[in-house]
Scaffold this active site. Structure first.
Site, PDB file in Angstrom:
ATOM      1  N   TRP A   1       3.280  15.786  11.641  1.00  0.00           N
ATOM      2  CA  TRP A   1       2.735  14.512  10.464  1.00  0.00           C
ATOM      3  C   TRP A   1       3.023  15.201   8.971  1.00  0.00           C
ATOM      4  CZ3 TRP A   1      -2.622  12.093   9.347  1.00  0.00           C
ATOM      5  CH2 TRP A   1      -2.957  11.708   9.793  1.00  0.00           C
TER       6      TRP A   1
ATOM      7  N   TYR B   1       7.887  15.554  16.490  1.00  0.00           N
ATOM      8  CA  TYR B   1       6.600  15.210  16.210  1.00  0.00           C
ATOM      9  C   TYR B   1       5.673  15.797  15.026  1.00  0.00           C
ATOM     10  CZ  TYR B   1       1.685  13.535  17.035  1.00  0.00           C
ATOM     11  OH  TYR B   1       0.787  12.812  16.744  1.00  0.00           O
TER      12      TYR B   1
HETATM   13  N1  LIG Z   1      -9.865  17.284   7.991  1.00  0.00           N
HETATM   14  C1  LIG Z   1      -9.156  17.271   9.392  1.00  0.00           C
HETATM   15  N2  LIG Z   1      -9.088  15.382   9.686  1.00  0.00           N
HETATM   16  C2  LIG Z   1      -8.308  15.253   9.965  1.00  0.00           C
HETATM   17  C3  LIG Z   1      -7.533  15.810  11.073  1.00  0.00           C
HETATM   18  C4  LIG Z   1      -8.192  17.312  10.509  1.00  0.00           C
HETATM   19  O1  LIG Z   1      -6.829  17.978  11.292  1.00  0.00           O
HETATM   20  N3  LIG Z   1      -8.612  17.789   9.747  1.00  0.00           N
HETATM   21  N4  LIG Z   1      -6.821  15.276  12.359  1.00  0.00           N
HETATM   22  C5  LIG Z   1      -6.062  13.744  12.514  1.00  0.00           C
HETATM   23  C6  LIG Z   1      -5.869  13.252  13.465  1.00  0.00           C
HETATM   24  S1  LIG Z   1      -4.003  14.260  13.713  1.00  0.00           S
HETATM   25  C7  LIG Z   1      -6.713  12.654  14.398  1.00  0.00           C
HETATM   26  S2  LIG Z   1      -5.932  12.515  15.634  1.00  0.00           S
HETATM   27  C8  LIG Z   1      -8.008  13.158  14.625  1.00  0.00           C
HETATM   28  C9  LIG Z   1      -8.807  12.957  15.662  1.00  0.00           C
HETATM   29  O2  LIG Z   1     -10.079  12.498  15.859  1.00  0.00           O
HETATM   30  P1  LIG Z   1     -10.903  12.630  16.746  1.00  0.00           P
HETATM   31  O3  LIG Z   1     -10.252  13.193  17.808  1.00  0.00           O
HETATM   32  O4  LIG Z   1     -11.932  12.211  16.803  1.00  0.00           O
HETATM   33  O5  LIG Z   1     -11.235  14.556  15.864  1.00  0.00           O
HETATM   34  P2  LIG Z   1     -11.498  15.511  16.755  1.00  0.00           P
HETATM   35  O6  LIG Z   1     -12.101  16.470  15.465  1.00  0.00           O
HETATM   36  O7  LIG Z   1     -11.058  16.400  17.445  1.00  0.00           O
HETATM   37  O8  LIG Z   1     -12.880  15.173  17.310  1.00  0.00           O
HETATM   38  C10 LIG Z   1     -14.091  14.752  17.704  1.00  0.00           C
HETATM   39  C11 LIG Z   1     -15.647  15.275  18.254  1.00  0.00           C
HETATM   40  O9  LIG Z   1     -15.665  14.767  19.519  1.00  0.00           O
HETATM   41  C12 LIG Z   1     -16.403  15.597  19.941  1.00  0.00           C
HETATM   42  N5  LIG Z   1     -16.220  15.186  21.271  1.00  0.00           N
HETATM   43  C13 LIG Z   1     -15.317  16.945  22.184  1.00  0.00           C
HETATM   44  N6  LIG Z   1     -14.839  16.116  23.276  1.00  0.00           N
HETATM   45  C14 LIG Z   1     -15.715  15.350  23.204  1.00  0.00           C
HETATM   46  C15 LIG Z   1     -16.365  14.518  24.544  1.00  0.00           C
HETATM   47  O10 LIG Z   1     -15.858  14.505  26.078  1.00  0.00           O
HETATM   48  N7  LIG Z   1     -17.360  13.687  24.768  1.00  0.00           N
HETATM   49  C16 LIG Z   1     -18.139  13.467  23.499  1.00  0.00           C
HETATM   50  N8  LIG Z   1     -18.805  12.161  23.361  1.00  0.00           N
HETATM   51  N9  LIG Z   1     -17.525  13.633  22.735  1.00  0.00           N
HETATM   52  C17 LIG Z   1     -16.399  14.757  22.504  1.00  0.00           C
HETATM   53  C18 LIG Z   1     -16.006  16.780  19.265  1.00  0.00           C
HETATM   54  O11 LIG Z   1     -18.035  17.169  19.526  1.00  0.00           O
HETATM   55  C19 LIG Z   1     -15.638  16.658  18.068  1.00  0.00           C
HETATM   56  O12 LIG Z   1     -16.646  17.267  16.833  1.00  0.00           O
HETATM   57  O13 LIG Z   1      -8.509  13.176  12.939  1.00  0.00           O
HETATM   58  C20 LIG Z   1      -8.078  13.527  12.363  1.00  0.00           C
HETATM   59  N10 LIG Z   1      -8.396  13.696  11.000  1.00  0.00           N
HETATM   60  N1  LIG Z   2      -6.427  21.877  20.934  1.00  0.00           N
HETATM   61  C1  LIG Z   2      -5.629  20.882  20.618  1.00  0.00           C
HETATM   62  N2  LIG Z   2      -4.613  20.579  20.154  1.00  0.00           N
HETATM   63  C2  LIG Z   2      -4.241  19.520  19.381  1.00  0.00           C
HETATM   64  C3  LIG Z   2      -4.927  18.644  18.625  1.00  0.00           C
HETATM   65  C4  LIG Z   2      -6.813  18.704  19.124  1.00  0.00           C
HETATM   66  O1  LIG Z   2      -7.676  18.190  19.142  1.00  0.00           O
HETATM   67  N3  LIG Z   2      -6.892  19.820  19.981  1.00  0.00           N
HETATM   68  N4  LIG Z   2      -4.463  17.595  17.995  1.00  0.00           N
HETATM   69  C5  LIG Z   2      -3.472  16.898  18.162  1.00  0.00           C
HETATM   70  C6  LIG Z   2      -3.430  16.164  17.386  1.00  0.00           C
HETATM   71  S1  LIG Z   2      -4.645  14.955  17.276  1.00  0.00           S
HETATM   72  C7  LIG Z   2      -1.801  16.027  16.657  1.00  0.00           C
HETATM   73  S2  LIG Z   2      -1.608  14.931  15.437  1.00  0.00           S
HETATM   74  C8  LIG Z   2      -1.369  17.343  16.024  1.00  0.00           C
HETATM   75  C9  LIG Z   2      -0.819  17.363  14.930  1.00  0.00           C
HETATM   76  O2  LIG Z   2       0.397  18.594  14.685  1.00  0.00           O
HETATM   77  P1  LIG Z   2       1.239  18.388  13.830  1.00  0.00           P
HETATM   78  O3  LIG Z   2       1.957  17.030  12.972  1.00  0.00           O
HETATM   79  O4  LIG Z   2       2.509  18.861  14.552  1.00  0.00           O
HETATM   80  O5  LIG Z   2       0.342  19.953  12.895  1.00  0.00           O
HETATM   81  P2  LIG Z   2       0.208  19.728  10.935  1.00  0.00           P
HETATM   82  O6  LIG Z   2      -0.380  21.003  10.735  1.00  0.00           O
HETATM   83  O7  LIG Z   2       0.356  18.672  10.257  1.00  0.00           O
HETATM   84  O8  LIG Z   2       2.112  19.673  11.241  1.00  0.00           O
HETATM   85  C10 LIG Z   2       2.848  19.504   9.920  1.00  0.00           C
HETATM   86  C11 LIG Z   2       3.671  20.779   9.516  1.00  0.00           C
HETATM   87  O9  LIG Z   2       5.184  20.023   8.759  1.00  0.00           O
HETATM   88  C12 LIG Z   2       4.946  20.945   7.282  1.00  0.00           C
HETATM   89  N5  LIG Z   2       5.407  20.317   6.060  1.00  0.00           N
HETATM   90  C13 LIG Z   2       5.203  19.536   5.340  1.00  0.00           C
HETATM   91  N6  LIG Z   2       5.475  18.265   4.964  1.00  0.00           N
HETATM   92  C14 LIG Z   2       6.787  19.084   4.710  1.00  0.00           C
HETATM   93  C15 LIG Z   2       8.217  18.082   4.445  1.00  0.00           C
HETATM   94  O10 LIG Z   2       7.646  17.230   3.486  1.00  0.00           O
HETATM   95  N7  LIG Z   2       9.376  18.817   5.305  1.00  0.00           N
HETATM   96  C16 LIG Z   2       9.022  19.335   6.253  1.00  0.00           C
HETATM   97  N8  LIG Z   2      10.552  19.420   6.983  1.00  0.00           N
HETATM   98  N9  LIG Z   2       7.830  19.970   7.077  1.00  0.00           N
HETATM   99  C17 LIG Z   2       6.875  19.371   6.255  1.00  0.00           C
HETATM  100  C18 LIG Z   2       3.730  21.665   7.446  1.00  0.00           C
HETATM  101  O11 LIG Z   2       4.599  22.701   6.711  1.00  0.00           O
HETATM  102  C19 LIG Z   2       3.447  22.010   9.293  1.00  0.00           C
HETATM  103  O12 LIG Z   2       4.300  22.726   9.605  1.00  0.00           O
HETATM  104  O13 LIG Z   2      -2.092  18.376  17.235  1.00  0.00           O
HETATM  105  C20 LIG Z   2      -2.751  17.935  18.305  1.00  0.00           C
HETATM  106  N10 LIG Z   2      -2.952  19.789  18.704  1.00  0.00           N
HETATM  107 MO   LIG Z   3      -3.346  13.186  15.585  1.00  0.00          MO
END
Ligand SMILES: Nc1nc2c(c(=O)[nH]1)N[C@H]1C(S)=C(S)[C@@H](COP(=O)(O)OP(=O)(O)OC[C@H]3O[C@@H](n4cnc5c(=O)[nH]c(N)nc54)[C@H](O)[C@@H]3O)O[C@H]1N2
Ligand SMILES: Nc1nc2c(c(=O)[nH]1)N[C@H]1C(S)=C(S)[C@@H](COP(=O)(O)OP(=O)(O)OC[C@H]3O[C@@H](n4cnc5c(=O)[nH]c(N)nc54)[C@H](O)[C@@H]3O)O[C@H]1N2
Ligand SMILES: [Mo]
Length: 773
Positions: A117, A115
């Protein structure tokens, strides 16, 4: 140096931009001129591209080389030694190991869920290459659903059917439609602008930020239920309801209570389009359990005044209202409930299927929402079929490795964890994304062999026996577009590969050759030929007039044909529920689901309920751990990617992840801006740098994810860099979805006295040479 730097267009999940190249090195990054609201995250690219933490040669753990495959608790140990090997040696070793494992234990013993990104780019997409290869050598145990929104993926199909769930995720209303039709957005989890910089696969231009601004300028009001004030754009003037995290379901039940009590619920809608409204109503009014879900009841839990909730319910009923549940809200214990309750609330308002009204999940969670849809598909590498059907829900990975052969519940099934002997990870960083990282280290000690294909020496790479260096997106020719994107873009190679890094296509082709499936893997094409091929295959399915590959490449892109800009989710169902039933057993919205009820899960019964989570202010664990830490998405990067880049570094405090804390909570602990603190609970601990701020509500602190896990000083803290997953509990949302619950962590915070240990996360291991071993 002579001359101007060369400019290359490129794309990442965080946007379309340009890199400046001099003498084969990326020396700068700047926004695409056509992007109205580019993300500052692009500022990480130059440092990350050439950072010392890049992997430059294949490497093998010395102990694995010496002792051969087998469980090993030393995986990930501080100072563990690696040996550099040449590609031929690495590939021979790896091919032999694949063969040993599949022969001795069967293909289900290979965990290839992998898993993560990875990078934008349709051809060189890391997991697509890995999975295509693994399918050809007999298959692998895969992972199902996402960390992002597992509860949406599992619960919502039970409530509105598979197509309904798909439409919610893929074709939500555009910001234009919202601007035109919506009076009020009530969003649980904010509309966090930094999250909208990101769309999987990238986006030609950022449409979310301008879309939100335009909606607000058109008079759409926003109420943001969230622990953080700045979860909405400041100039949108949103009303902030600083609810205690994890209490959204209670709030929604109370809003429904008002609607039922005051005759504001749309009973005609409930009768025609839903089943179970009576069950829900009895529960809300307290007939089922003797507890009326009144605003006064909810006020105690969510720490908002009862009158505020009462007033909100009336306002929601008085105009066109969109109920949005951000994905964060379901990334917590019982995360199914706020989704189900949110759909029920929107059903009570009777606006599901009307333009700009009803229910949505994910505005503010991704940039692609509100920007329209492209139903014509995108070019892709053919994936083939997995010959075996072995999977786990993605967030159960540590359980699987630690408990082979044990059973667990998932979506109505009783399933058994496979016995994994080999873990292969490419394009993901579980030591960023998974929970309870100390436990994950134990879990990674179980298999015989761990293989990681990476660009950088992440903590995950440092838990691997065989580490293979991948090129980055800037080092290969590719093309990209995200779902719902505006334009398919060329991504020409900007710089030569770092060190001995190879394209994953070439890595798997070389392994396929050793395992006798080279022809099947390559189909006789080089990656350059595949690029042309997947484009041309896609073009054949498009309307006339889409240019051929050479013209596309020369132009740098092509606008995606057939865009749909104003779909109304559930519009057809609303217009004629008999002709267009939902794919649920009743054909309607299931406010009570006999299917879910029949699973008999106490943690996810047959209708939305309020099961109080322990991981909550006022919850059972809060006596010891009084602060609720929000581990949300980092604004300075995507997850852990490019954490060493300039923009990400600029946010760090004392070289560690920034922790925002309300002045009252800081004062109570004698904390000041710039202090290093220890964040701790019964799971683990980490260090972080303090930013005192009025943005989080009292009792809540924010420590976003993404700091590279650094366990180099275990006597001081589980992670000295500030990765919140050092402290998260590894427990699923419920037996239904088994999604991650990582958003909420109860903690205590103490000032760190003395000199904190240095951060070593970005120091790569020293590689010994094979000779002399
Ligand atoms: N810059 C940036 N953008 C991203 C990502 C990133 O790593 N960096 N990750 C991407 C990915 S993979 C995903 S899945 C999305 C995730 O998108 P979201 O899940 O929407 O993102 P989060 O920033 O985890 O949470 C958004 C806000 O929810 C609020 N929150 C937390 N818990 C609760 C709760 O219990 N109730 C309420 N009402 N609010 C709460 C917090 O204040 C938090 O800032 O974002 C994407 N966008
Ligand atoms: N506590 C907490 N934990 C969370 C979350 C949260 O809200 N709270 N959010 C969760 C969510 S929504 C998500 S989506 C996950 C995200 O978790 P991940 O998707 O595992 O996070 P990334 O840092 O995007 O990891 C991608 C990796 O791919 C590598 N990479 C980039 N390009 C390439 C390539 O071309 N080839 C190879 N082989 N590698 C490459 C990068 O160096 C990086 O290490 O985290 C989750 N974890
Ligand atoms: Mo995510």
């Amino acid at each position: 140096m002579d001359g101007e730097p060369k400019v290359y267009p490129t794309s990442a999940h965080w946007g379309t931009f340009q890199v400046l190249v001099e003498a084969g090195r990326v020396v700068g990054a700047r926004p695409d001129p056509a992007d109205p609201a580019p993300s500052p995250v692009i500022g990480n690219a130059p440092d990350a591209q050439h950072h010392p933490s890049r992997i430059d040669r294949p490497a093998v753990r010395r102990d694995w080389l010496r002792n051969g495959p087998g469980p090993d608790d030393r995986r990930g140990a501080v100072g563990d030694e690696y040996v550099a090997v040449d590609w031929e040696t690495a590939l021979d070793l790896l091919a032999r190991e694949f063969d040993r494992v599949r022969t001795a234990h069967g293909n289900a013993a290979v965990y290839g869920g992998s898993y993560g990104w990875a990078s934008a780019g349709r051809l060189h997409h890391s997991q697509s290459q890995l999975h295509r290869f693994l399918k050809l050598i007999g298959g692998y145990t895969r992972s199902k659903n996402t960390y992002s929104h597992a509860a949406v993926e599992v619960l919502v199909p039970h409530v509105v059917g598979a197509q309904g769930a798909h439409d919610l995720l893929e074709r939500p209303a555009t910001w234009r439609a919202i601007a035109e039709h919506t009076d009020l957005i009530v969003t649980f989890g904010g509309l966090r602008v930094s999250n909208t910089w990101v769309s999987s696969g990238g986006r030609a231009a950022n449409t979310a930020e301008p879309g939100m601004r335009a909606a607000s300028a058109a008079g759409v009001r926003t109420v943001s239920v969230s622990p953080l004030r700045d979860d909405t754009l400041a100039d949108m003037g949103a009303e902030w309801l600083p609810a205690a995290p994890g209490t959204d379901t209670a709030i929604m039940l109370a809003l429904m209570h008002v609607l039922f009590e005051e005759g504001l619920a749309d009973t005609a809608f409930l009768d025609r389009y839903t089943v179970g409204a009576q069950v829900l109503r009895r529960y809300v009014l307290g007939a089922t359990d003797g507890l009326a879900k009144t605003p006064e009841w909810a006020a105690e839990l969510c720490e908002l005044p009862a009158d505020t909730l009462r007033d909100l319910a009336r306002r929601m009923a008085s105009g066109r209202t969109l109920v949005n549940v951000g994905w964060s809200v379901q990334r917590s214990r019982y995360g199914e409930q706020p989704l189900w309750a949110g759909i029920a609330l929107a059903a009570c308002l009777g606006q599901i299927g009307l333009p700009g009204g009803g229910f949505a999940t994910g505005y503010g969670s991704t940039g692609r929402y509100g920007g329209g849809a492209t139903p014509g598909g995108l070019p892709r590498m053919p994936q083939g079929a997995n010959p075996i059907d072995s999977f786990i829900p993605v967030a159960r990975v540590a359980d699987m490795l630690l408990h082979p052969g044990e059973t667990y519940a998932f979506d109505g099934e009783r399933r058994t964890y496979p016995d994994i002997r080999m873990v292969v990870w490419s394009g993901g960083n579980p030591f960023h994304h998974h929970q309870d990282l100390k436990r994950l280290t134990r879990a990674f000690g179980r298999p015989d062999t761990v293989v990681v294909v990476e660009t950088h020496w992440t903590a995950t790479a440092r838990h691997a026996d065989i580490v293979l260096p991948s090129t980055t997106a800037l080092e290969r020719d590719d093309l990209t577009a995200g779902r719902g994107d505006l334009r398919l873009r060329a991504m020409p190679r900007a710089v030569p590969p770092h060190g001995e890094a190879r394209d994953e296509y070439d890595i798997y082709a070389a392994l396929a050759r050793r395992l006798g499936v080279e022809k099947e893997f390559t189909e006789g094409r080089t990656s350059g030929e595949w690029l042309r091929h997947i484009y041309e295959q896609w073009r054949e399915r498009q309307p006339e007039g889409v240019p051929d590959f050479d013209a596309f490449w020369a132009a740098g892109g092509v606008d995606l044909p057939g865009r749909v800009d104003d779909a109304t989710t559930f519009g057809e169902f609303r217009a004629d529920p008999v002709a267009h039933p939902l794919q649920t057993p009743s054909g309607r919205i299931e406010l009570y689901s006999a299917t879910v009820d029949s699973f008999g899960y106490p943690d996810c019964p047959g209708h939305p309920v309020w099961p109080p989570s322990d991981e909550r202010r006022g919850g059972r664990r809060a006596g010891l751990w009084p602060l609720l830490l929000i581990a949300n998405q980092p604004s300075g990067k995507l997850h852990s990617q490019q954490d060493m880049g300039a923009y990400s570094r600029s946010q760090k405090i004392a070289g560690r992840a920034p922790l925002r804390i309300h002045p009252d909570d800081a004062a109570a602990r004698g904390l000041r801006d710039g202090d290093v603190v220890k964040v701790l609970n019964d799971v683990g601990s980490c260090l972080a740098g303090v930013a005192v701020s009025e943005e989080p509500r009292p009792g809540v602190v924010q420590l976003s994810t993404g700091a590279w896990y650094d366990p180099s000083a275990p006597d001081t803290a589980t992670c000295v860099h500030g990765n919140p997953n050092a402290l998260t509990r590894d427990i699923g949302t419920s037996s239904l979805s088994q999604g991650t619950t990582a958003q909420h962590i109860l903690v205590e915070i103490k000032k760190f006295e003395g000199t904190p240990p240095p951060v070593r996360a970005f120091d790569p291991p020293v590689l010994a040479d094979l000779e002399g071993d």
